[in-house]
Design an enzyme around this catalytic site. Sequence first.
Site, PDB file in Angstrom:
ATOM      1  N   MET A  30       1.094  13.103 -54.779  1.00 27.31           N
ATOM      2  CA  MET A  30       1.231  14.536 -55.064  1.00 27.31           C
ATOM      3  C   MET A  30       2.674  14.967 -54.782  1.00 27.31           C
ATOM      4  O   MET A  30       2.944  16.148 -54.544  1.00 27.31           O
ATOM      5  CB  MET A  30       0.248  15.342 -54.218  1.00 27.31           C
ATOM      6  CG  MET A  30      -1.210  14.984 -54.530  1.00 27.31           C
ATOM      7  SD  MET A  30      -2.388  16.285 -54.148  1.00 27.31           S
ATOM      8  CE  MET A  30      -2.143  16.500 -52.413  1.00 27.31           C
ATOM      9  N   GLY A  31       3.604  14.018 -54.794  1.00 24.32           N
ATOM     10  CA  GLY A  31       5.009  14.355 -54.570  1.00 24.32           C
ATOM     11  C   GLY A  31       5.298  14.621 -53.101  1.00 24.32           C
ATOM     12  O   GLY A  31       4.547  14.181 -52.230  1.00 24.32           O
ATOM     13  N   HIS A  34       7.568  10.750 -48.844  1.00 16.83           N
ATOM     14  CA  HIS A  34       8.147  10.324 -47.567  1.00 16.83           C
ATOM     15  C   HIS A  34       8.073   8.799 -47.497  1.00 16.83           C
ATOM     16  O   HIS A  34       7.600   8.148 -48.448  1.00 16.83           O
ATOM     17  CB  HIS A  34       7.435  11.008 -46.401  1.00 16.83           C
ATOM     18  CG  HIS A  34       5.935  10.881 -46.420  1.00 16.83           C
ATOM     19  ND1 HIS A  34       5.290   9.660 -46.324  1.00 16.83           N
ATOM     20  CD2 HIS A  34       4.950  11.802 -46.575  1.00 16.83           C
ATOM     21  CE1 HIS A  34       3.989   9.846 -46.362  1.00 16.83           C
ATOM     22  NE2 HIS A  34       3.755  11.144 -46.538  1.00 16.83           N
ATOM     23  N   GLY A  36       6.116   6.840 -46.145  1.00 15.95           N
ATOM     24  CA  GLY A  36       4.783   6.286 -46.391  1.00 15.95           C
ATOM     25  C   GLY A  36       4.585   6.008 -47.876  1.00 15.95           C
ATOM     26  O   GLY A  36       4.136   4.923 -48.280  1.00 15.95           O
ATOM     27  N   HIS A  37       4.958   6.989 -48.721  1.00 20.03           N
ATOM     28  CA  HIS A  37       4.858   6.785 -50.174  1.00 20.03           C
ATOM     29  C   HIS A  37       5.783   5.655 -50.618  1.00 20.03           C
ATOM     30  O   HIS A  37       5.423   4.824 -51.459  1.00 20.03           O
ATOM     31  CB  HIS A  37       5.273   8.045 -50.938  1.00 20.03           C
ATOM     32  CG  HIS A  37       4.407   9.244 -50.688  1.00 20.03           C
ATOM     33  ND1 HIS A  37       4.843  10.331 -49.974  1.00 20.03           N
ATOM     34  CD2 HIS A  37       3.136   9.527 -51.073  1.00 20.03           C
ATOM     35  CE1 HIS A  37       3.885  11.244 -49.929  1.00 20.03           C
ATOM     36  NE2 HIS A  37       2.831  10.780 -50.586  1.00 20.03           N
ATOM     37  N   GLY A 147      -2.426   4.842 -49.264  1.00 18.80           N
ATOM     38  CA  GLY A 147      -2.071   4.709 -47.847  1.00 18.80           C
ATOM     39  C   GLY A 147      -3.309   4.789 -46.960  1.00 18.80           C
ATOM     40  O   GLY A 147      -4.202   5.608 -47.194  1.00 18.80           O
ATOM     41  N   GLN A 148      -3.320   3.967 -45.908  1.00 17.58           N
ATOM     42  CA  GLN A 148      -4.427   3.973 -44.938  1.00 17.58           C
ATOM     43  C   GLN A 148      -4.541   5.317 -44.223  1.00 17.58           C
ATOM     44  O   GLN A 148      -5.604   5.686 -43.738  1.00 17.58           O
ATOM     45  CB  GLN A 148      -4.213   2.842 -43.917  1.00 17.58           C
ATOM     46  CG  GLN A 148      -5.245   2.763 -42.814  1.00 17.58           C
ATOM     47  CD  GLN A 148      -6.648   2.562 -43.351  1.00 17.58           C
ATOM     48  OE1 GLN A 148      -6.863   1.776 -44.283  1.00 17.58           O
ATOM     49  NE2 GLN A 148      -7.606   3.282 -42.795  1.00 17.58           N
ATOM     50  N   VAL A 176       2.459   4.666 -42.137  1.00 11.38           N
ATOM     51  CA  VAL A 176       3.815   4.674 -41.584  1.00 11.38           C
ATOM     52  C   VAL A 176       3.890   5.818 -40.572  1.00 11.38           C
ATOM     53  O   VAL A 176       3.390   6.919 -40.835  1.00 11.38           O
ATOM     54  CB  VAL A 176       4.878   4.873 -42.691  1.00 11.38           C
ATOM     55  CG1 VAL A 176       6.283   4.898 -42.091  1.00 11.38           C
ATOM     56  CG2 VAL A 176       4.765   3.763 -43.724  1.00 11.38           C
ATOM     57  N   SER A 186       3.041  14.695 -45.856  1.00 12.67           N
ATOM     58  CA  SER A 186       3.822  15.759 -46.498  1.00 12.67           C
ATOM     59  C   SER A 186       3.620  17.075 -45.764  1.00 12.67           C
ATOM     60  O   SER A 186       4.473  17.965 -45.813  1.00 12.67           O
ATOM     61  CB  SER A 186       3.402  15.907 -47.963  1.00 12.67           C
ATOM     62  OG  SER A 186       3.523  14.661 -48.605  1.00 12.67           O
TER      63      SER A 186
HETATM   64  O1  PAF Z   1      -3.382  10.982 -51.631  1.00 10.38           O
HETATM   65  C1  PAF Z   1      -2.960  11.807 -52.481  1.00 10.38           C
HETATM   66  O2  PAF Z   1      -1.794  12.185 -52.488  1.00 10.38           O
HETATM   67  C2  PAF Z   1      -3.915  12.365 -53.503  1.00 10.38           C
HETATM   68  O3  PAF Z   1      -5.179  12.547 -52.974  1.00 10.38           O
HETATM   69  C3  PAF Z   1      -3.987  11.508 -54.797  1.00 10.38           C
HETATM   70  C4  PAF Z   1      -4.528  10.125 -54.504  1.00 10.38           C
HETATM   71  C5  PAF Z   1      -2.592  11.410 -55.401  1.00 10.38           C
HETATM   72  C6  PAF Z   1      -4.907  12.175 -55.827  1.00 10.38           C
HETATM   73  O4  PAF Z   1      -4.452  13.434 -56.192  1.00 10.38           O
END
Ligand code: PAF
Length: 281
Positions: A30-31, A34, A36-37, A147-148, A176, A186
């Site tokens: 969802m943008g 950080h 973790g992403h 992510g966990q 992370v 976020s």
């Molecule tokens: O974990 C997230 O950021 C959201 O739940 C996801 C998996 C992108 C679905 O909108």
Amino acid sequence: MSSMRIVESSQEMVRACRQAAHPLGLVPTMGALHQGHLDLVRRARRENDTVAVSIFVNPAQFGAGEDLSKYPRDLDRDLDLLQRENTDLVFVPGPEDVYPPGFDTWVDMGSLADKLEGAHRPGHFRGVATVVTKLFNLARPERAYFGQKDGQQTVVVRRFVRDLAMGLEVVVVPTVREPDGLALSSRNVYLTPEQRRAAPVIYRAIRRAEESWRAGERDAATLRQQIRQVLEAEPLVEGIDYVSAADGESLEELEGAGPGTMLSTAVLLGQVRLIDNVILE
Ligand code: PAF
């Protein structure tokens, strides 16, 4: 550095993913990216020929009164970070592309979605399962990365991928953390400096139970109580939505904890709701 393609419509995403080299790894986000992403993106980069990242703040997974309108958004920064990770494709659809007029089909999870987060955020996993299914249908990835940190989400996604025979691998990447233990999220940007100083209590509480399990404590109610005690000792913790020691697949609360048990909690620091979990090993 190779050039990164930004795709704004579903049609174009389908075409781009069909033409891309496979295996393709998809990282749904969802943008407000950080580390973790970025760990998910790096893992996808190592394991696939094409890496696609989606950025979509999915209205369907936010309840009334939740933080949809103020959810952090910084697309330029996100794109810059993704470019540095050699991402091939970034899908940035608008809400009217994902949910066109007349949209009327939902992926409805069963009891897994009613527990923990689902009990406090009704409809949340219906929104998650629907959008993730749509992203999978558009991109047809061989692998998808989560992510966990969103422990229940990983369980829910694995389950619908299995139940609906989606034929892709769900890869779950470790949480992370900041040096003081706070899980990256976020939503951490909402914390005041005081709340930020208090926030590591969440991981400390879970670790306390994890350590006592390692020392031989098997009674799940005791572990839940230990987590609660540590949280309650922090004055800035204004609410505890749940404290759980549940089976890591069924999410049923346990009497006896064993390997695979998920210790998790959701906590309110002022208005900021943070979640965290640890799987016992
Ligand atoms: O974990 C997230 O950021 C959201 O739940 C996801 C998996 C992108 C679905 O909108």
